[in-house]
Design a protein around this motif. Structure first.
Motif, PDB file in Angstrom:
ATOM      1  N   GLY A   1       0.341  -1.252  -0.269  1.00  0.00           N
ATOM      2  CA  GLY A   1      -0.211   0.300   0.266  1.00  0.00           C
ATOM      3  C   GLY A   1       1.193   1.148  -0.160  1.00  0.00           C
ATOM      4  N   GLU A   2       2.100   1.126   0.109  1.00  0.00           N
ATOM      5  CA  GLU A   2       3.014   1.998   0.245  1.00  0.00           C
ATOM      6  C   GLU A   2       2.852   3.132  -1.454  1.00  0.00           C
ATOM      7  OE1 GLU A   2       6.890   2.802   2.696  1.00  0.00           O
ATOM      8  OE2 GLU A   2       7.110   0.657   1.686  1.00  0.00           O
ATOM      9  N   LYS A   3       2.637   4.368  -0.807  1.00  0.00           N
ATOM     10  CA  LYS A   3       2.981   4.747  -3.391  1.00  0.00           C
ATOM     11  C   LYS A   3       3.935   5.873  -3.396  1.00  0.00           C
ATOM     12  CE  LYS A   3      -2.250   5.100  -2.382  1.00  0.00           C
ATOM     13  NZ  LYS A   3      -2.369   3.885  -3.252  1.00  0.00           N
ATOM     14  N   ILE A   4       4.530   5.911  -3.988  1.00  0.00           N
ATOM     15  CA  ILE A   4       5.113   6.337  -4.798  1.00  0.00           C
ATOM     16  C   ILE A   4       5.076   6.938  -6.211  1.00  0.00           C
ATOM     17  CG2 ILE A   4       6.562   4.950  -6.055  1.00  0.00           C
ATOM     18  CD1 ILE A   4       9.122   5.792  -5.602  1.00  0.00           C
ATOM     19  N   VAL A   5       5.359   8.972  -6.092  1.00  0.00           N
ATOM     20  CA  VAL A   5       5.097   9.528  -7.325  1.00  0.00           C
ATOM     21  C   VAL A   5       6.306   9.027  -8.198  1.00  0.00           C
ATOM     22  CG1 VAL A   5       4.862  10.582  -8.550  1.00  0.00           C
ATOM     23  CG2 VAL A   5       3.068  10.937  -6.465  1.00  0.00           C
ATOM     24  N   LEU A   6       6.159   8.423  -9.374  1.00  0.00           N
ATOM     25  CA  LEU A   6       7.839   8.028  -9.607  1.00  0.00           C
ATOM     26  C   LEU A   6       8.230   9.672 -10.732  1.00  0.00           C
ATOM     27  CD1 LEU A   6       6.547   4.617 -11.442  1.00  0.00           C
ATOM     28  CD2 LEU A   6       8.657   5.136  -9.880  1.00  0.00           C
ATOM     29  N   LEU A   7       9.229   9.062 -11.585  1.00  0.00           N
ATOM     30  CA  LEU A   7       9.647  10.429 -12.552  1.00  0.00           C
ATOM     31  C   LEU A   7       8.723  10.855 -13.762  1.00  0.00           C
ATOM     32  CD1 LEU A   7      14.034   9.077 -12.161  1.00  0.00           C
ATOM     33  CD2 LEU A   7      12.317  11.351 -11.381  1.00  0.00           C
ATOM     34  N   ASP A   8       8.431   9.465 -13.793  1.00  0.00           N
ATOM     35  CA  ASP A   8       7.095  10.259 -15.216  1.00  0.00           C
ATOM     36  C   ASP A   8       5.915  10.648 -14.810  1.00  0.00           C
ATOM     37  OD1 ASP A   8       6.300   7.834 -14.054  1.00  0.00           O
ATOM     38  OD2 ASP A   8       5.975   6.827 -15.899  1.00  0.00           O
ATOM     39  N   GLY A   9       6.014  11.340 -13.449  1.00  0.00           N
ATOM     40  CA  GLY A   9       4.437  11.717 -12.979  1.00  0.00           C
ATOM     41  C   GLY A   9       3.776  10.802 -12.528  1.00  0.00           C
ATOM     42  N   GLN A  10       4.375   9.473 -12.662  1.00  0.00           N
ATOM     43  CA  GLN A  10       3.113   8.274 -12.769  1.00  0.00           C
ATOM     44  C   GLN A  10       2.840   8.201 -10.826  1.00  0.00           C
ATOM     45  OE1 GLN A  10       1.860   3.348 -13.324  1.00  0.00           O
ATOM     46  NE2 GLN A  10       3.998   4.774 -14.692  1.00  0.00           N
ATOM     47  N   GLU A  11       1.866   7.838 -10.281  1.00  0.00           N
ATOM     48  CA  GLU A  11       1.403   7.416  -8.827  1.00  0.00           C
ATOM     49  C   GLU A  11       1.524   5.802  -8.848  1.00  0.00           C
ATOM     50  OE1 GLU A  11      -0.407   8.781  -4.655  1.00  0.00           O
ATOM     51  OE2 GLU A  11      -1.500   8.697  -6.652  1.00  0.00           O
ATOM     52  N   VAL A  12       1.910   4.665  -8.214  1.00  0.00           N
ATOM     53  CA  VAL A  12       2.194   3.831  -7.809  1.00  0.00           C
ATOM     54  C   VAL A  12       1.681   3.518  -6.386  1.00  0.00           C
ATOM     55  CG1 VAL A  12       2.727   3.266 -10.384  1.00  0.00           C
ATOM     56  CG2 VAL A  12       4.265   3.141  -8.634  1.00  0.00           C
ATOM     57  N   SER A  13       0.506   2.226  -6.363  1.00  0.00           N
ATOM     58  CA  SER A  13       0.645   1.523  -4.493  1.00  0.00           C
ATOM     59  C   SER A  13       1.390   0.585  -5.006  1.00  0.00           C
ATOM     60  CB  SER A  13      -0.843   0.870  -4.675  1.00  0.00           C
ATOM     61  OG  SER A  13      -1.001   0.769  -4.057  1.00  0.00           O
ATOM     62  N   LEU A  14       2.696   0.463  -3.786  1.00  0.00           N
ATOM     63  CA  LEU A  14       2.709  -1.122  -4.077  1.00  0.00           C
ATOM     64  C   LEU A  14       2.959  -2.280  -3.704  1.00  0.00           C
ATOM     65  CD1 LEU A  14       6.456   1.815  -3.257  1.00  0.00           C
ATOM     66  CD2 LEU A  14       5.650   0.579  -5.656  1.00  0.00           C
ATOM     67  N   ARG A  15       3.536  -2.943  -3.980  1.00  0.00           N
ATOM     68  CA  ARG A  15       3.244  -4.106  -2.992  1.00  0.00           C
ATOM     69  C   ARG A  15       4.371  -5.228  -2.093  1.00  0.00           C
ATOM     70  NH1 ARG A  15       2.720  -5.341  -8.644  1.00  0.00           N
ATOM     71  NH2 ARG A  15       4.541  -6.533  -8.543  1.00  0.00           N
ATOM     72  N   GLU A  16       4.408  -5.908  -1.545  1.00  0.00           N
ATOM     73  CA  GLU A  16       5.188  -6.237  -0.448  1.00  0.00           C
ATOM     74  C   GLU A  16       6.639  -6.609  -1.144  1.00  0.00           C
ATOM     75  OE1 GLU A  16       3.581  -8.658   2.078  1.00  0.00           O
ATOM     76  OE2 GLU A  16       2.635  -6.994   3.658  1.00  0.00           O
ATOM     77  N   ASP A  17       6.383  -7.800  -2.519  1.00  0.00           N
ATOM     78  CA  ASP A  17       7.128  -8.410  -3.211  1.00  0.00           C
ATOM     79  C   ASP A  17       8.185  -7.297  -4.181  1.00  0.00           C
ATOM     80  OD1 ASP A  17       5.376  -7.059  -5.032  1.00  0.00           O
ATOM     81  OD2 ASP A  17       5.702  -9.837  -6.225  1.00  0.00           O
ATOM     82  N   THR A  18       7.924  -6.220  -3.920  1.00  0.00           N
ATOM     83  CA  THR A  18       8.669  -4.992  -5.001  1.00  0.00           C
ATOM     84  C   THR A  18      10.344  -4.258  -3.706  1.00  0.00           C
ATOM     85  OG1 THR A  18       6.320  -4.796  -6.137  1.00  0.00           O
ATOM     86  CG2 THR A  18       8.931  -2.954  -5.815  1.00  0.00           C
ATOM     87  N   MET A  19      11.197  -4.830  -4.345  1.00  0.00           N
ATOM     88  CA  MET A  19      12.068  -3.785  -3.840  1.00  0.00           C
ATOM     89  C   MET A  19      12.255  -2.159  -3.711  1.00  0.00           C
ATOM     90  SD  MET A  19      16.006  -5.346  -3.417  1.00  0.00           S
ATOM     91  CE  MET A  19      16.578  -5.050  -5.689  1.00  0.00           C
ATOM     92  N   VAL A  20      12.882  -1.851  -2.988  1.00  0.00           N
ATOM     93  CA  VAL A  20      12.443  -0.505  -3.646  1.00  0.00           C
ATOM     94  C   VAL A  20      13.668   0.338  -2.361  1.00  0.00           C
ATOM     95  CG1 VAL A  20      10.094   0.361  -2.938  1.00  0.00           C
ATOM     96  CG2 VAL A  20      11.249   0.443  -0.960  1.00  0.00           C
ATOM     97  N   ILE A  21      14.220   1.736  -3.114  1.00  0.00           N
ATOM     98  CA  ILE A  21      15.581   2.263  -1.868  1.00  0.00           C
ATOM     99  C   ILE A  21      14.645   3.420  -1.316  1.00  0.00           C
ATOM    100  CG2 ILE A  21      17.296   3.866  -2.729  1.00  0.00           C
ATOM    101  CD1 ILE A  21      17.589   0.550  -3.689  1.00  0.00           C
ATOM    102  N   ALA A  22      14.783   3.454  -0.121  1.00  0.00           N
ATOM    103  CA  ALA A  22      13.683   4.799   1.192  1.00  0.00           C
ATOM    104  C   ALA A  22      14.381   4.973   1.912  1.00  0.00           C
ATOM    105  CB  ALA A  22      12.370   4.096   1.347  1.00  0.00           C
ATOM    106  N   ASP A  23      14.850   6.686   2.073  1.00  0.00           N
ATOM    107  CA  ASP A  23      14.882   7.426   3.443  1.00  0.00           C
ATOM    108  C   ASP A  23      14.016   6.934   4.708  1.00  0.00           C
ATOM    109  OD1 ASP A  23      12.614   8.323   3.493  1.00  0.00           O
ATOM    110  OD2 ASP A  23      14.119  10.509   2.596  1.00  0.00           O
ATOM    111  N   ASP A  24      14.435   7.704   5.589  1.00  0.00           N
ATOM    112  CA  ASP A  24      13.630   7.264   6.719  1.00  0.00           C
ATOM    113  C   ASP A  24      12.467   7.867   6.758  1.00  0.00           C
ATOM    114  OD1 ASP A  24      16.185   6.785   7.394  1.00  0.00           O
ATOM    115  OD2 ASP A  24      16.631   8.105   9.174  1.00  0.00           O
ATOM    116  N   LYS A  25      12.263   8.503   5.519  1.00  0.00           N
ATOM    117  CA  LYS A  25      10.518   9.086   5.459  1.00  0.00           C
ATOM    118  C   LYS A  25       9.654   8.109   4.653  1.00  0.00           C
ATOM    119  CE  LYS A  25      12.030  13.470   6.881  1.00  0.00           C
ATOM    120  NZ  LYS A  25      11.295  15.104   6.461  1.00  0.00           N
ATOM    121  N   ALA A  26       9.818   7.409   3.773  1.00  0.00           N
ATOM    122  CA  ALA A  26       9.347   7.213   2.561  1.00  0.00           C
ATOM    123  C   ALA A  26      10.362   6.115   1.366  1.00  0.00           C
ATOM    124  CB  ALA A  26       8.717   8.814   1.638  1.00  0.00           C
ATOM    125  N   PRO A  27       9.645   5.798   0.617  1.00  0.00           N
ATOM    126  CA  PRO A  27      10.473   5.014  -0.288  1.00  0.00           C
ATOM    127  C   PRO A  27      11.154   6.144  -1.470  1.00  0.00           C
ATOM    128  CG  PRO A  27       8.166   3.908   0.182  1.00  0.00           C
ATOM    129  CD  PRO A  27       7.717   5.153   0.747  1.00  0.00           C
TER     130      PRO A  27
END
Length: 794
Positions: free
Chosen positions: A283-309
């Protein structure tokens, strides 16, 4: 992957032509899809500088420019919105030729003379951009030939790589391959460690260790994002299909193309706490460089900081943390992601990027340090800045291990059908980057290089030797084998011949299930107990079919429900009668069955759309038996319960029952939902396959003699009985009997019918006399009267 030939030859430059180079790469298994020039054909275009640009006196959208070629100035009328004083542009002088035949001449536009043309990128075939004239770097030498300035005597090689050869998804990888094929040394770019000038670092923590066993990061402060990306870099990017954005992003893209390591740059000011490589929370969300907002799944690896992906690892960065015009400090990332962890992830989010394309197929697990140092050197050269130390997070146990593979001489000779010299094989494997652990006369034990993770088994080494040795150098020979042809008996008609006959009559072959609904089985054959299935697929497939007809009728209904009223189907297969308790009690009979319904001919203007009837079906069955050269069927009224009592017959061959044909019983048709009469046949396959061997028989040279008889018989007497009696008493010279009329009605007793028959005689050795024929006719008439009560109609 697209790459510039000139750029490739900077790394490796064999003494072969461009055509030979392309052919060589393709033959080695790296198929070249196409080769395109980097620009269109043109001449007479130089680097020009706009000295001044004034509004056209007679046109609002035109400007009158004074353009210098370094030696003199020219007045040029230009309609480009970006034409302005001080910029360098491509200037086509008088006499220049663009394309095949467009020659630049002196012109007058709205009463103002123009001596040349300021060109857009699309007009020169450099790119598709035609929004205005092409702007060149301020350092471009005025007056220099434009083609030479940009190095446009070049071509783009588009290589289509198979998924296992991702080591060639870079200039370095392709150059390495060309060097091996031509035994030419590479001159790669020299990468040295940058001088660390500050102690600044940004903390990194890797939680998804198996998916990311190596992660490197570095802080670079004080970069100038507004710096101009050098022309040599933007041109190499353009020729590889990548658009220039800003110097930092251009550098990461350039390193990816050059070395094969995807990278990413974060705006350090937008990072909070630390970099964390982890799996996403559902359910985590991220707005990508192309402007698209996606809702992430648990099987997806992310680079995050202490606040968000901050990014989907190996796929695309986030909009909020990317480099922008206000960026002053950057954090460079260079990581190795396990291919299995990224496989399919980009596509699952509707994405496909250059990074995901490479990571999914595999990236050299030792390349990250070299890539980050190469990118650092380019950043310092182009955008300046102060460099911090590299932060490394490495899990050696999770990194891929180099495969140790043994190639046996016996297997190599067996597969290639040629014995290659041991030293040549050793040289090929060594040039491919494999480490020779042990070499004997019988085998080569090797260790695969880190970039060749596709080499895992002996067959891989055999393939590599074959590729580099040259497929065209391997011997070719036609395979040889003993071919034993099975005799084809003339006493059997091939099933394919039967199929061809029915197809010629407009049938289509159907393949239905051998299992049918028990209810359907009872509707057709209530007296036969079908063989039940112990574990049926579904309730409507509970028993083995006792006939092929129910399946064909079901197929017809499927067509009827889809507005297909003209149907002709046939099927060959087994029917099952008996029980499985004892195998010898289960009778599996091979049948050929068919069904016709609807109009006799396809819809057309030249016929009235008559419907098929019993006689159409009988003609089709007769055509099957015609293949048997003499084994002709006879027909008797059928008592089959699921057929129409007055429009059905049993089929006999040599007095043996072999099948049925006729109209489906109207009541059954109504129950099943058929909206028109259905005509079916079901014949034992053996009856139509068994053929009479052909025998030579001379054709009589004497004329035929024909007599016609009109007989009155009871309506219940089959015409077949008349034909049987006639054939029995007509004599040796009798040839055939033909029914040409049947009449019932006015002038004839209602219990009688009139049958008109044509009888033909032909003797093989003499011309028949009237007396001989008349005697035969009298014998036939007497026999018909005695046996069937038939009388000659007066």
């Amino acid at each position: 992957m697209k790459i510039s030939e000139n750029w490739l030859r900077e790394w490796v430059n064999p003494s072969i032509s461009s055509d030979d180079l392309v052919a060589q790469i393709t033959l080695a298994g790296l198929e070249v899809d196409e080769v395109l020039p980097v620009a269109a054909e043109f001449s007479g275009v130089v680097v020009g500088e706009i000295i001044s640009a004034e509004p056209h006196p007679n046109a609002d959208k035109l400007q009158v420019c004074q353009v210098s070629d370094g030696a003199e100035q020219f007045q040029v009328v230009c309609g480009a919105p970006n034409a302005r004083a001080g910029i360098k542009i491509p200037f086509a002088k008088i006499g220049a030729v663009l394309g095949a035949d467009f020659k630049i001449k002196k012109a007058k536009l709205r009463q103002v003379e123009s001596f040349g043309m300021l060109c857009s990128a699309s007009e020169l075939g450099v790119s598709d951009d035609n929004d205005g004239i092409m702007e060149l770097p301020s350092a471009a030498p005025t007056g220099e030939d434009f083609r030479a300035f940009l190095g446009l005597d070049d071509q783009i090689i588009d290589v289509d790589l198979t998924p296992n050869r991702s080591d060639c998804l870079s200039l370095a990888g392709l150059a390495r391959e060309v060097g091996v094929l031509n035994k030419v040394d590479l001159t790669p770019v020299v990468v040295t460690a940058a001088d660390v000038s500050i102690d600044d670092t940004f903390p990194v923590r890797v939680e998804a260790v198996d998916a990311c066993p190596r992660y490197l990061g570095r802080v670079i402060r004080g970069v100038n994002v507004g710096a101009e990306t050098p022309l040599w870099m933007t041109e190499k990017l353009r020729r590889s299909g990548i658009r220039s954005i800003d110097p930092i992003v251009d550098i990461t893209n350039y390193v990816m193309l050059e070395l094969g390591q995807p990278m990413h740059a974060f705006d350090l000011a937008n990072l909070s706490g630390s970099i964390v490589v982890r799996m996403a929370t559902a359910g985590e969300k991220i707005v990508l460089l192309d402007g698209q907002e996606v809702s992430l799944r648990e099987d997806t690896m992310v680079i995050a900081d202490d606040k968000a992906p901050l990014a989907i690892a190996g796929v695309m960065g986030g909009e909020g943390s990317g480099v922008n015009v206000d960026t002053q400090d950057v954090f460079l990332e260079s990581a190795f992601f396990a291919p299995i962890a990224l496989a399919g992830k980009a596509r699952s989010y509707g994405l496909h990027t250059d990074s995901s394309h490479r990571f999914e197929r595999g990236v050299d697990a030792t390349l990250q340090e070299k890539a980050i140092e190469r990118a650092t050197a380019l950043v310092l050269e182009i955008a300046g800045g102060q460099v911090g130390p590299i932060v490394r997070e490495v899990a050696p146990a999770s990194l891929p291990e180099a495969a140790v593979v043994t190639l046996r001489r016996k297997k190599l000779d067996q597969y290639l059908a040629v014995s290659i010299d041991k030293d040549l094989v050793t040289d090929i494997l060594t040039r491919l980057g494999l480490e020779m652990l042990e070499v004997t006369d019988e085998a080569w034990t090797t260790k695969a290089p880190s970039h060749r993770f596709d080499i895992a088994i002996e067959a891989d080494l055999i393939e590599e030797v074959a590729r580099i040795y040259g497929y065209d150098n391997l011997p070719s020979s036609m395979p040889q084998a003993a071919v034993n042809f099975t005799p084809q008996s003339e006493s059997k008609t091939p099933i394919q011949a039967l199929r061809s006959v029915l197809v010629a009559h407009g049938y289509q072959e159907a393949i239905t299930y051998s299992f049918i609904d028990p209810v359907l089985s009872k509707q057709f054959l209530p007296d036969i107990e079908p063989v039940p299935l112990a574990n049926p697929i579904s309730a409507d497939m509970g028993v083995m079919r006792p006939s092929l007809i129910p399946g064909l009728v079901k197929a017809y209904l499927h067509n009827q429900n889809r507005q297909q009223s003209r149907v002709r189907l046939f099927e060959t297969g087994r029917r099952f009668i008996g029980t499985v308790d004892a195998l010898d009690e289960l009778d599996q009979q091979q049948q050929i069955s068919g069904l016709i319904a609807g109009s006799r001919d396809s819809e057309a203007w030249y016929h009235n759309g008559d419907k098929v009837d019993f006689y159409d079906l009988k003609a089709h069955v007769d055509a099957l038996f015609d293949l048997n050269d003499g084994r002709q069927p006879t027909y008797e009224r059928s008592q089959c319960e699921f057929l129409h009592p007055g429009r059905s017959v049993d089929v006999f061959v040599d007095g043996e029952f072999v099948g049925i044909l006729g109209e489906l019983h109207p009541q059954l048709s109504k129950t099943l939902g058929a909206n028109q009469p259905l005509y079916v046949f079901d014949i034992a396959l053996a009856a139509v396959i068994d053929a009479k061997l052909p025998e030579y028989k001379a054709i009589s040279k004497f004329p035929e003699v024909r007599r016609d008889l009109a007989l009155l018989v009871d309506r219940s007497v089959p015409v077949a009985d008349l034909e049987k009696v006639i054939s029995e008493f007509a004599g040796d010279a009798f040839k055939e009997v033909l029914v040409f009329d049947v009449y019932q009605g006015q002038g004839i007793d209602e219990t009688k019918k009139s049958v008109a028959l044509g009888l033909t005689w032909q003797h093989p050795s003499h011309t028949l006399s009237d007396e001989e024929v008349n005697n035969s006719v009298e014998t036939i008439v007497a026999a018909l009267a005695e046996k069937l009560g038939a009388v000659v109609r007066g």
